[in-house]
Design a protein around this motif. Structure first.
Motif, PDB file in Angstrom:
ATOM      1  N   GLU A   1       0.841  -1.201   0.000  1.00  0.00           N
ATOM      2  CA  GLU A   1       0.000   0.000   0.000  1.00  0.00           C
ATOM      3  C   GLU A   1       0.871   1.244   0.000  1.00  0.00           C
ATOM      4  O   GLU A   1       1.882   1.300   0.692  1.00  0.00           O
ATOM      5  CB  GLU A   1      -0.929   0.017   1.212  1.00  0.00           C
ATOM      6  N   GLN A   2       0.459   2.230  -0.784  1.00  0.00           N
ATOM      7  CA  GLN A   2       1.113   3.530  -0.842  1.00  0.00           C
ATOM      8  C   GLN A   2       0.113   4.567  -0.322  1.00  0.00           C
ATOM      9  O   GLN A   2      -1.029   4.585  -0.754  1.00  0.00           O
ATOM     10  CB  GLN A   2       1.495   3.884  -2.277  1.00  0.00           C
ATOM     11  N   LYS A   3       0.559   5.417   0.574  1.00  0.00           N
ATOM     12  CA  LYS A   3      -0.302   6.484   1.098  1.00  0.00           C
ATOM     13  C   LYS A   3       0.209   7.823   0.623  1.00  0.00           C
ATOM     14  O   LYS A   3       1.409   8.077   0.647  1.00  0.00           O
ATOM     15  CB  LYS A   3      -0.346   6.451   2.616  1.00  0.00           C
ATOM     16  N   GLN A   4      -0.733   8.665   0.184  1.00  0.00           N
ATOM     17  CA  GLN A   4      -0.403  10.023  -0.228  1.00  0.00           C
ATOM     18  C   GLN A   4      -1.282  10.969   0.574  1.00  0.00           C
ATOM     19  O   GLN A   4      -2.500  10.801   0.621  1.00  0.00           O
ATOM     20  CB  GLN A   4      -0.662  10.227  -1.719  1.00  0.00           C
ATOM     21  N   VAL A   5      -0.665  11.954   1.199  1.00  0.00           N
ATOM     22  CA  VAL A   5      -1.397  12.956   1.964  1.00  0.00           C
ATOM     23  C   VAL A   5      -1.201  14.294   1.277  1.00  0.00           C
ATOM     24  O   VAL A   5      -0.079  14.720   1.019  1.00  0.00           O
ATOM     25  CB  VAL A   5      -0.896  13.031   3.431  1.00  0.00           C
TER      26      VAL A   5
ATOM     27  N   TYR B   1      -6.714  18.137   4.958  1.00  0.00           N
ATOM     28  CA  TYR B   1      -5.809  17.105   4.466  1.00  0.00           C
ATOM     29  C   TYR B   1      -6.613  15.933   3.934  1.00  0.00           C
ATOM     30  O   TYR B   1      -7.562  15.471   4.568  1.00  0.00           O
ATOM     31  CB  TYR B   1      -4.880  16.614   5.580  1.00  0.00           C
ATOM     32  N   ASN B   2      -6.235  15.472   2.766  1.00  0.00           N
ATOM     33  CA  ASN B   2      -6.860  14.302   2.164  1.00  0.00           C
ATOM     34  C   ASN B   2      -5.809  13.202   2.042  1.00  0.00           C
ATOM     35  O   ASN B   2      -4.669  13.465   1.663  1.00  0.00           O
ATOM     36  CB  ASN B   2      -7.405  14.623   0.764  1.00  0.00           C
ATOM     37  N   THR B   3      -6.196  11.980   2.369  1.00  0.00           N
ATOM     38  CA  THR B   3      -5.291  10.838   2.273  1.00  0.00           C
ATOM     39  C   THR B   3      -5.830   9.874   1.234  1.00  0.00           C
ATOM     40  O   THR B   3      -7.001   9.502   1.271  1.00  0.00           O
ATOM     41  CB  THR B   3      -5.174  10.113   3.630  1.00  0.00           C
ATOM     42  N   TRP B   4      -4.956   9.489   0.294  1.00  0.00           N
ATOM     43  CA  TRP B   4      -5.310   8.497  -0.711  1.00  0.00           C
ATOM     44  C   TRP B   4      -4.439   7.276  -0.486  1.00  0.00           C
ATOM     45  O   TRP B   4      -3.227   7.387  -0.324  1.00  0.00           O
ATOM     46  CB  TRP B   4      -5.076   9.018  -2.128  1.00  0.00           C
ATOM     47  N   VAL B   5      -5.058   6.118  -0.470  1.00  0.00           N
ATOM     48  CA  VAL B   5      -4.330   4.861  -0.331  1.00  0.00           C
ATOM     49  C   VAL B   5      -4.466   4.105  -1.649  1.00  0.00           C
ATOM     50  O   VAL B   5      -5.575   3.868  -2.118  1.00  0.00           O
ATOM     51  CB  VAL B   5      -4.871   4.012   0.842  1.00  0.00           C
TER      52      VAL B   5
END
Length: 181
Positions: free
Chosen positions: A89-93, A117-121
């Protein structure tokens, strides 16, 4: 309104980055004479893909090996082919809505606003294919490709096919030792 536009711009940038994010890495034995290898067989994968994906990967690599002039055999191959895969899994904030602009309060001025803040996994998959000399068991060639995995199976099949084509694009490696004399 400005924060929504900024969020949209950031999402577009992220989409562009992930669309071209397929990364390949190739390495090979610089002393090997690849023109002497004509047949191959599969070695059991140490980390096989789950479900239908194991056969899909084998089929995609088989197609590229055939395109490179190799013949698949059951015994006594020139080279062994093996693959392994991994998924992480890669997380982007991403922060949006910095809110600097006209503000109201004790007079007119510029002030800060709230940051959202938005987090995309996302899932990132890596496929590693290795080709080894069957007689001396020495690694000849190793290629890896990494890309984002979708929730759409058809899209993933298409991504796999493109990734394996890209992986084998430069196989066999070009060099003075690989010219047929």
């Amino acid at each position: 309104m400005k924060s929504r536009i900024l969020a949209l711009v950031v999402l577009c940038c992220l989409a562009c980055v992930t669309a071209v994010a397929q990364k390949t890495n190739i390495d090979w034995d610089r002393q090997a004479n690849f023109s002497q290898y004509h047949t191959y067989a599969w070695e059991k994968s140490p980390h096989p893909a789950k479900g239908l994906w194991d056969q899909r990967i084998v089929d995609a690599v088989d197609k590229q090996m055939a395109a490179k002039g190799f013949t698949k055999v059951e015994s006594d191959p020139d080279v062994w082919v093996v693959y392994s895969n991994s998924i992480k899994e890669q997380k982007q904030v991403v922060g949006t809505g910095y809110g600097f602009g006209p503000g109201w309060g004790w007079g007119y001025g510029w002030g800060g606003g709230s940051v959202m803040y938005n987090t995309w996994v996302t899932k990132e998959g890596t496929l590693v294919v290795e080709i080894a000399d069957a007689k001396n068991k020495q690694l000849l060639w190793r290629g890896s490709v990494t890309d984002t995995i979708s929730d759409n199976s058809s899209k993933n099949i298409n991504t796999l096919d493109k990734a394996v084509v890209k992986l084998f694009k430069g196989y066999p490696p070009k060099g003075k030792q690989n010219r047929v004399r």
